[in-house]
Write a protein that holds these residues in place. Structure first.
Motif, PDB file in Angstrom:
ATOM      1  N   ALA A  23      72.003  19.709  58.079  1.00 63.40           N
ATOM      2  CA  ALA A  23      72.923  20.839  57.995  1.00 63.40           C
ATOM      3  C   ALA A  23      73.632  20.785  56.652  1.00 63.40           C
ATOM      4  O   ALA A  23      73.456  19.841  55.877  1.00 63.40           O
ATOM      5  CB  ALA A  23      73.934  20.790  59.138  1.00 63.40           C
ATOM      6  N   ARG A  24      74.416  21.806  56.394  1.00 64.89           N
ATOM      7  CA  ARG A  24      75.220  21.836  55.174  1.00 64.89           C
ATOM      8  C   ARG A  24      76.678  21.576  55.530  1.00 64.89           C
ATOM      9  O   ARG A  24      77.181  22.099  56.522  1.00 64.89           O
ATOM     10  CB  ARG A  24      75.085  23.190  54.469  1.00 64.89           C
ATOM     11  N   ARG A  25      77.329  20.791  54.711  1.00 59.71           N
ATOM     12  CA  ARG A  25      78.750  20.502  54.926  1.00 59.71           C
ATOM     13  C   ARG A  25      79.563  21.796  54.990  1.00 59.71           C
ATOM     14  O   ARG A  25      80.505  21.910  55.775  1.00 59.71           O
ATOM     15  CB  ARG A  25      79.258  19.603  53.797  1.00 59.71           C
ATOM     16  N   ILE A  43      73.986  17.113  55.186  1.00 54.60           N
ATOM     17  CA  ILE A  43      74.464  16.112  56.143  1.00 54.60           C
ATOM     18  C   ILE A  43      73.456  16.023  57.288  1.00 54.60           C
ATOM     19  O   ILE A  43      72.760  16.992  57.589  1.00 54.60           O
ATOM     20  CB  ILE A  43      75.869  16.450  56.690  1.00 54.60           C
ATOM     21  N   PRO A  44      73.351  14.873  57.925  1.00 56.33           N
ATOM     22  CA  PRO A  44      72.380  14.729  59.015  1.00 56.33           C
ATOM     23  C   PRO A  44      72.893  15.324  60.314  1.00 56.33           C
ATOM     24  O   PRO A  44      74.096  15.350  60.571  1.00 56.33           O
ATOM     25  CB  PRO A  44      72.245  13.210  59.142  1.00 56.33           C
ATOM     26  N   ILE A  45      71.991  15.803  61.126  1.00 55.25           N
ATOM     27  CA  ILE A  45      72.287  16.105  62.527  1.00 55.25           C
ATOM     28  C   ILE A  45      71.683  14.941  63.304  1.00 55.25           C
ATOM     29  O   ILE A  45      70.516  14.953  63.699  1.00 55.25           O
ATOM     30  CB  ILE A  45      71.703  17.461  62.955  1.00 55.25           C
ATOM     31  N   ALA A  46      72.491  13.910  63.476  1.00 59.82           N
ATOM     32  CA  ALA A  46      71.993  12.614  63.939  1.00 59.82           C
ATOM     33  C   ALA A  46      71.298  12.698  65.293  1.00 59.82           C
ATOM     34  O   ALA A  46      70.299  12.011  65.531  1.00 59.82           O
ATOM     35  CB  ALA A  46      73.146  11.610  63.997  1.00 59.82           C
ATOM     36  N   GLU A  47      71.822  13.531  66.177  1.00 63.90           N
ATOM     37  CA  GLU A  47      71.238  13.616  67.519  1.00 63.90           C
ATOM     38  C   GLU A  47      69.795  14.091  67.470  1.00 63.90           C
ATOM     39  O   GLU A  47      68.940  13.585  68.207  1.00 63.90           O
ATOM     40  CB  GLU A  47      72.078  14.549  68.395  1.00 63.90           C
ATOM     41  N   ASN A  48      69.502  15.048  66.611  1.00 69.71           N
ATOM     42  CA  ASN A  48      68.130  15.546  66.505  1.00 69.71           C
ATOM     43  C   ASN A  48      67.257  14.643  65.640  1.00 69.71           C
ATOM     44  O   ASN A  48      66.064  14.471  65.924  1.00 69.71           O
ATOM     45  CB  ASN A  48      68.131  16.970  65.957  1.00 69.71           C
TER      46      ASN A  48
END
Length: 529
Positions: free
Chosen positions: A66-68, A140-145
């Protein structure tokens, strides 16, 4: 800046907008793993005879990364601000819209942008390079995915950036799996990519954030697809945006997206920290910094254990607001204050003075007032995030001396707030302070045995890690709109956050037994039943 809450403004913690509730979402990978194990145990004849590799496919933007700044247009606004080229953001959006109906990449978009602006394309080369740089800064990461991506899976993106740039963004976000990447302008949107992909791969599931491109189109080809909306601002983040506190919302969103755990309880405390406890403690830090400046104080004593996480956040807020003071973790407890040793009295006397303020998360001030009286002090400045009303059991044991001057962000009669939940959100990972021994002028804390179990400690560790992450992310935001809030606005936002925090009753299920066990022990030790 003044905030006037509107009727019906309510803050809830429901994960992200439109997303499956977190405990269910957290269980999905476990369920998938169990399903795979069952499949391996009893092979399906049709599946085993299919020569195509079994993979999952994923969208990239707003699914894995994603973007901050949330929206792509935020990148264009940053470029306009840095370049000083007025109108760039609007022109950049218009240029992209003009080329959507034909093959395009960043070069094609910037050629169209040059035409719209009436300049030679070469003159926009620096802006094009800046866009790539800003995308890297903002990713930024979308850690869950990201946690669901396995070696051999395939990523599919409808995007104007090339595969090399997209891989660099994924690397920056922390993707470590060896995956395939397919980049087209409209392969998913039109659906034309799916027959080709399906001819080569057996798709277990596709995950993406666009209802048309990532769900409707693949399912029209008989594929399993699932919509993710994790990138969208949560209910709390949306309210903060609507209040004009966009940067705070972006910070909370980033802390939420950067964290994940398969354990439903751990994930719950991560979400509570990112969306509720951190912004509440930020508001309290601003209020405290303003008070320290107003009173001309130089030492801020943060009481153990509830203020364990608070110190670095306050230090950052004080620095940004230009408040010069020393923040210190003050070893204390009800037991230490009510039954102090001579060594503890020396420790407290050395710290509590005319230029200091004692800070605690919540409390009645009963034990601190007794300590101040014993030290021969009066009007000791004290700041509570939530000042509690006097407790009958304490007063029957010994009435509160008039030795402290109390200040609080949340008043004692505030409705629908529960200090127990606030305490649980700010647990330390060490045992209660029993005493402090002074050796050569150095304070050595004496701690009681911590009788909490492994599950409690794991949850506390997750809370502390998420809170510390949020503090570390502050470097990406100036937060001026937040830091400049006036007192009524700070109070209004804090009360709304605290009320929402108080509704997170799942914390009682997580910590309730150990909390009550310790409360009973402490009350018994100080003679209060």
């Amino acid at each position: 800046m003044t905030f006037q809450p509107k009727t019906g403004d309510t803050l809830y913690l429901i994960g992200a907008h439109g997303e499956t509730a977190t405990p269910v979402a957290s269980a999905l990978p476990q369920a998938a793993a169990a399903e795979r194990q069952a499949t391996e145990a009893v092979p399906n004849a049709a599946a085993s005879s299919d020569p195509r590799p079994l993979v999952r496919t994923f969208d990239v933007f707003d699914t894995l990364i994603a973007r901050r700044c949330i929206e792509p247009s935020g990148v264009f606004a940053i470029i306009e601000e840095r370049s000083g080229l007025k109108g760039f953001a609007a022109a950049r959006r218009k240029a992209e819209a003009h080329v959507l109906d034909r093959p395009h990449d960043l070069d094609v978009i910037y050629a169209e942008l040059a035409r719209l602006l009436g300049v030679e394309p070469v003159k926009l080369a620096a802006l094009k390079a800046l866009e790539v740089d800003v995308e890297k800064e903002q990713v930024i990461p979308i850690a869950e995915n990201l946690a669901r991506v396995r070696h051999g899976d395939v990523l599919i993106s409808d995007m104007y950036l090339g595969a090399t740039h997209i891989r660099s963004l994924l690397d920056r976000a922390g993707l470590t799996a060896r995956v395939g990447l397919v980049v087209t302008n409209d392969g998913k949107k039109t659906g034309r990519i799916w027959p080709d992909i399906s001819a080569n791969l057996r798709i277990e599931e596709h995950l993406g954030d666009n209802e048309h491109s990532d769900v409707k189109m693949p399912t029209s080809f008989g594929l399993t697809a699932r919509l993710t909306r994790l990138d969208k601002p949560s209910a709390v983040e949306t309210v903060l945006i609507n209040l004009g506190l966009r940067q705070l919302a972006e910070l909370c969103r980033e802390a939420r997206l950067r964290t994940f755990s398969e354990d439903a309880g751990i994930r719950t405390v991560q979400l509570i920290q990112a969306n509720l406890n951190f912004p509440l403690m930020l508001m309290a830090s601003i209020e405290l910094a303003n008070l320290v400046r107003h009173l001309g104080l130089r030492r801020v004593l943060f009481s153990s254990r509830d203020c364990d996480m608070w110190v670095p956040l306050f230090e950052e807020v004080a620095r940004r607001k230009g408040v010069t003071c020393k923040a210190e973790y003050f070893y204390t407890s009800r037991l230490a204050k009510m039954q102090p040793s001579e060594s503890y009295l020396a420790y407290a006397r050395d710290r509590i003075g005319q230029d200091s303020i004692v800070v605690d998360l919540c409390g009645t001030g009963w034990s601190l007032s007794h300590l101040a009286e014993r030290l021969g002090l009066s009007k000791v400045p004290v700041f509570f995030l939530h000042k509690l009303p006097s407790a009958k059991a304490y007063e029957e044991l010994s009435q509160t001396p008039d030795a402290c001057a109390f200040h609080a962000l949340i008043r004692p009669d505030a409705p629908d707030v529960f200090n127990t939940i606030l305490e649980m959100c700010n647990y330390s990972d060490h045992g209660m302070v029993r005493d402090v021994r002074m050796v050569e002028g150095f304070a050595l804390p004496v701690l009681a045995e911590d009788e909490r179990g492994a599950a409690d400690h794991a949850a506390v560790r997750a809370q502390k890690e998420t809170f510390a992450l949020a503090v570390s992310l502050m470097k990406h935001f100036d937060l001026n709109h937040v830091l400049q809030l006036d007192q009524p606005s700070i109070s209004a936002v804090s009360t709304a956050l605290y009320q929402s925090l108080s509704r997170q009753q799942s914390l009682r299920g997580l910590y309730g037994k150990s909390h009550m066990d310790e409360e009973v022990r402490v009350r018994r030790q100080i003679g209060c039943n």
